[in-house]
Motif scaffolding. Structure first.
Motif, PDB file in Angstrom:
ATOM      1  N   ARG A   5     -78.336 114.529  23.562  1.00  0.00           N
ATOM      2  CA  ARG A   5     -78.286 115.115  22.225  1.00  0.00           C
ATOM      3  C   ARG A   5     -77.511 114.186  21.297  1.00  0.00           C
ATOM      4  O   ARG A   5     -76.937 113.193  21.712  1.00  0.00           O
ATOM      5  N   ARG A   6     -77.473 114.552  20.024  1.00  0.00           N
ATOM      6  CA  ARG A   6     -76.846 113.715  18.997  1.00  0.00           C
ATOM      7  C   ARG A   6     -75.386 113.385  19.318  1.00  0.00           C
ATOM      8  O   ARG A   6     -74.952 112.242  19.180  1.00  0.00           O
ATOM      9  N   SER A   7     -74.620 114.363  19.756  1.00  0.00           N
ATOM     10  CA  SER A   7     -73.194 114.110  20.039  1.00  0.00           C
ATOM     11  C   SER A   7     -73.030 113.080  21.153  1.00  0.00           C
ATOM     12  O   SER A   7     -72.152 112.216  21.088  1.00  0.00           O
ATOM     13  N   GLN A   8     -73.883 113.148  22.164  1.00  0.00           N
ATOM     14  CA  GLN A   8     -73.815 112.172  23.255  1.00  0.00           C
ATOM     15  C   GLN A   8     -74.286 110.799  22.775  1.00  0.00           C
ATOM     16  O   GLN A   8     -73.733 109.778  23.174  1.00  0.00           O
ATOM     17  N   LEU A   9     -75.310 110.785  21.922  1.00  0.00           N
ATOM     18  CA  LEU A   9     -75.799 109.514  21.376  1.00  0.00           C
ATOM     19  C   LEU A   9     -74.697 108.819  20.579  1.00  0.00           C
ATOM     20  O   LEU A   9     -74.502 107.611  20.700  1.00  0.00           O
ATOM     21  N   LYS A  10     -73.953 109.594  19.791  1.00  0.00           N
ATOM     22  CA  LYS A  10     -72.896 109.001  18.962  1.00  0.00           C
ATOM     23  C   LYS A  10     -71.776 108.413  19.814  1.00  0.00           C
ATOM     24  O   LYS A  10     -71.090 107.487  19.388  1.00  0.00           O
ATOM     25  N   GLU A  11     -71.576 108.928  21.025  1.00  0.00           N
ATOM     26  CA  GLU A  11     -70.581 108.355  21.938  1.00  0.00           C
ATOM     27  C   GLU A  11     -71.059 107.016  22.489  1.00  0.00           C
ATOM     28  O   GLU A  11     -70.258 106.124  22.753  1.00  0.00           O
ATOM     29  N   ILE A  12     -72.366 106.882  22.653  1.00  0.00           N
ATOM     30  CA  ILE A  12     -72.948 105.664  23.222  1.00  0.00           C
ATOM     31  C   ILE A  12     -73.197 104.608  22.150  1.00  0.00           C
ATOM     32  O   ILE A  12     -72.925 103.426  22.355  1.00  0.00           O
ATOM     33  N   VAL A  13     -73.742 105.047  21.007  1.00  0.00           N
ATOM     34  CA  VAL A  13     -74.125 104.132  19.917  1.00  0.00           C
ATOM     35  C   VAL A  13     -73.303 104.500  18.687  1.00  0.00           C
ATOM     36  O   VAL A  13     -73.558 105.514  18.054  1.00  0.00           O
ATOM     37  N   THR A  19     -77.945 105.601   9.470  1.00  0.00           N
ATOM     38  CA  THR A  19     -78.364 104.303   9.999  1.00  0.00           C
ATOM     39  C   THR A  19     -79.353 104.486  11.139  1.00  0.00           C
ATOM     40  O   THR A  19     -80.387 103.802  11.187  1.00  0.00           O
ATOM     41  N   ILE A  20     -79.066 105.407  12.032  1.00  0.00           N
ATOM     42  CA  ILE A  20     -79.977 105.668  13.152  1.00  0.00           C
ATOM     43  C   ILE A  20     -81.324 106.139  12.625  1.00  0.00           C
ATOM     44  O   ILE A  20     -82.376 105.659  13.057  1.00  0.00           O
ATOM     45  N   TYR A  21     -81.321 107.059  11.682  1.00  0.00           N
ATOM     46  CA  TYR A  21     -82.567 107.583  11.114  1.00  0.00           C
ATOM     47  C   TYR A  21     -83.382 106.459  10.468  1.00  0.00           C
ATOM     48  O   TYR A  21     -84.596 106.348  10.697  1.00  0.00           O
ATOM     49  N   GLU A  22     -82.727 105.628   9.665  1.00  0.00           N
ATOM     50  CA  GLU A  22     -83.440 104.532   9.000  1.00  0.00           C
ATOM     51  C   GLU A  22     -84.000 103.539  10.009  1.00  0.00           C
ATOM     52  O   GLU A  22     -85.115 103.039   9.842  1.00  0.00           O
ATOM     53  N   MET A  23     -83.237 103.250  11.052  1.00  0.00           N
ATOM     54  CA  MET A  23     -83.716 102.334  12.087  1.00  0.00           C
ATOM     55  C   MET A  23     -84.907 102.934  12.838  1.00  0.00           C
ATOM     56  O   MET A  23     -85.850 102.217  13.183  1.00  0.00           O
ATOM     57  N   GLN A  25     -87.102 104.971  11.548  1.00  0.00           N
ATOM     58  CA  GLN A  25     -88.237 104.896  10.628  1.00  0.00           C
ATOM     59  C   GLN A  25     -88.849 103.500  10.609  1.00  0.00           C
ATOM     60  O   GLN A  25     -90.059 103.349  10.436  1.00  0.00           O
ATOM     61  N   ARG A  26     -88.013 102.471  10.778  1.00  0.00           N
ATOM     62  CA  ARG A  26     -88.508 101.090  10.795  1.00  0.00           C
ATOM     63  C   ARG A  26     -88.977 100.659  12.180  1.00  0.00           C
ATOM     64  O   ARG A  26     -89.432  99.535  12.362  1.00  0.00           O
ATOM     65  N   GLY A  27     -88.823 101.511  13.184  1.00  0.00           N
ATOM     66  CA  GLY A  27     -89.225 101.168  14.544  1.00  0.00           C
ATOM     67  C   GLY A  27     -88.228 100.280  15.262  1.00  0.00           C
ATOM     68  O   GLY A  27     -88.573  99.628  16.240  1.00  0.00           O
ATOM     69  N   GLU A  28     -86.976 100.261  14.803  1.00  0.00           N
ATOM     70  CA  GLU A  28     -85.941  99.409  15.377  1.00  0.00           C
ATOM     71  C   GLU A  28     -85.027 100.167  16.340  1.00  0.00           C
ATOM     72  O   GLU A  28     -84.090  99.580  16.878  1.00  0.00           O
ATOM     73  N   PHE A  29     -85.264 101.448  16.540  1.00  0.00           N
ATOM     74  CA  PHE A  29     -84.424 102.274  17.408  1.00  0.00           C
ATOM     75  C   PHE A  29     -85.318 103.319  18.059  1.00  0.00           C
ATOM     76  O   PHE A  29     -86.301 103.755  17.447  1.00  0.00           O
ATOM     77  N   LEU A  65     -79.349  90.139  10.788  1.00  0.00           N
ATOM     78  CA  LEU A  65     -78.449  90.851   9.900  1.00  0.00           C
ATOM     79  C   LEU A  65     -79.285  91.669   8.934  1.00  0.00           C
ATOM     80  O   LEU A  65     -80.446  91.377   8.683  1.00  0.00           O
ATOM     81  N   SER A  66     -78.683  92.689   8.382  1.00  0.00           N
ATOM     82  CA  SER A  66     -79.419  93.533   7.439  1.00  0.00           C
ATOM     83  C   SER A  66     -79.763  92.742   6.185  1.00  0.00           C
ATOM     84  O   SER A  66     -79.204  91.688   5.905  1.00  0.00           O
ATOM     85  N   ASN A  67     -80.662  93.290   5.404  1.00  0.00           N
ATOM     86  CA  ASN A  67     -81.096  92.633   4.179  1.00  0.00           C
ATOM     87  C   ASN A  67     -80.208  93.017   3.002  1.00  0.00           C
ATOM     88  O   ASN A  67     -80.673  93.122   1.877  1.00  0.00           O
ATOM     89  N   ALA A  68     -78.959  93.226   3.243  1.00  0.00           N
ATOM     90  CA  ALA A  68     -78.023  93.585   2.183  1.00  0.00           C
ATOM     91  C   ALA A  68     -77.800  92.376   1.275  1.00  0.00           C
ATOM     92  O   ALA A  68     -77.892  91.228   1.711  1.00  0.00           O
ATOM     93  N   PRO A  69     -77.524  92.633   0.008  1.00  0.00           N
ATOM     94  CA  PRO A  69     -77.273  91.514  -0.893  1.00  0.00           C
ATOM     95  C   PRO A  69     -76.022  90.743  -0.480  1.00  0.00           C
ATOM     96  O   PRO A  69     -75.072  91.319   0.025  1.00  0.00           O
TER      97      PRO A  69
END
Length: 84
Positions: A5-13, A19-23, A25-29, A65-69
């Motif tokens: 579940r989410r709480s366990q995921l946050k302990e691991i990652v 950030t997880i949601y966006e990744m 959506q991009r197929g990176e996670f 790296l991210s595409n941040a300015p």
């Protein structure tokens, strides 16, 4: 298959929910899925494989790296004054 579940995921990652949601959506996670309408889980094996992939990419110098300015390219940085 073992799920987490989410709480366990946050302990691991240690990434934010956004950030997880966006990744995802991009197929990176690994994608989450619903066990029930109110229970969202991730496949632990997929998450562990993703971590290993990130570790290998980092060791090989292929981490993107991210595409941040680039803030170093700014012409000026506005400064707030105490009088405003």
């Amino acid at each position: 298959m073992r799920t987490i579940r989410r709480s366990q995921l946050k302990e691991i990652v240690p990434l934010s929910d956004t950030t997880i949601y966006e990744m995802e959506q991009r197929g990176e996670f690994p994608r989450r899925f619903n066990l029930t309408p109110r229970c969202v889980v991730w496949d632990l094996a997929e998450v562990e494989a993703w971590i290993e992939q990130q570790r290998n990419a980092s060791s090989a110098g292929r981490t993107q790296l991210s595409n941040a300015p680039d803030v170093r390219l700014r012409k000026a940085r506005p400064v707030k004054s105490d009088q405003e």
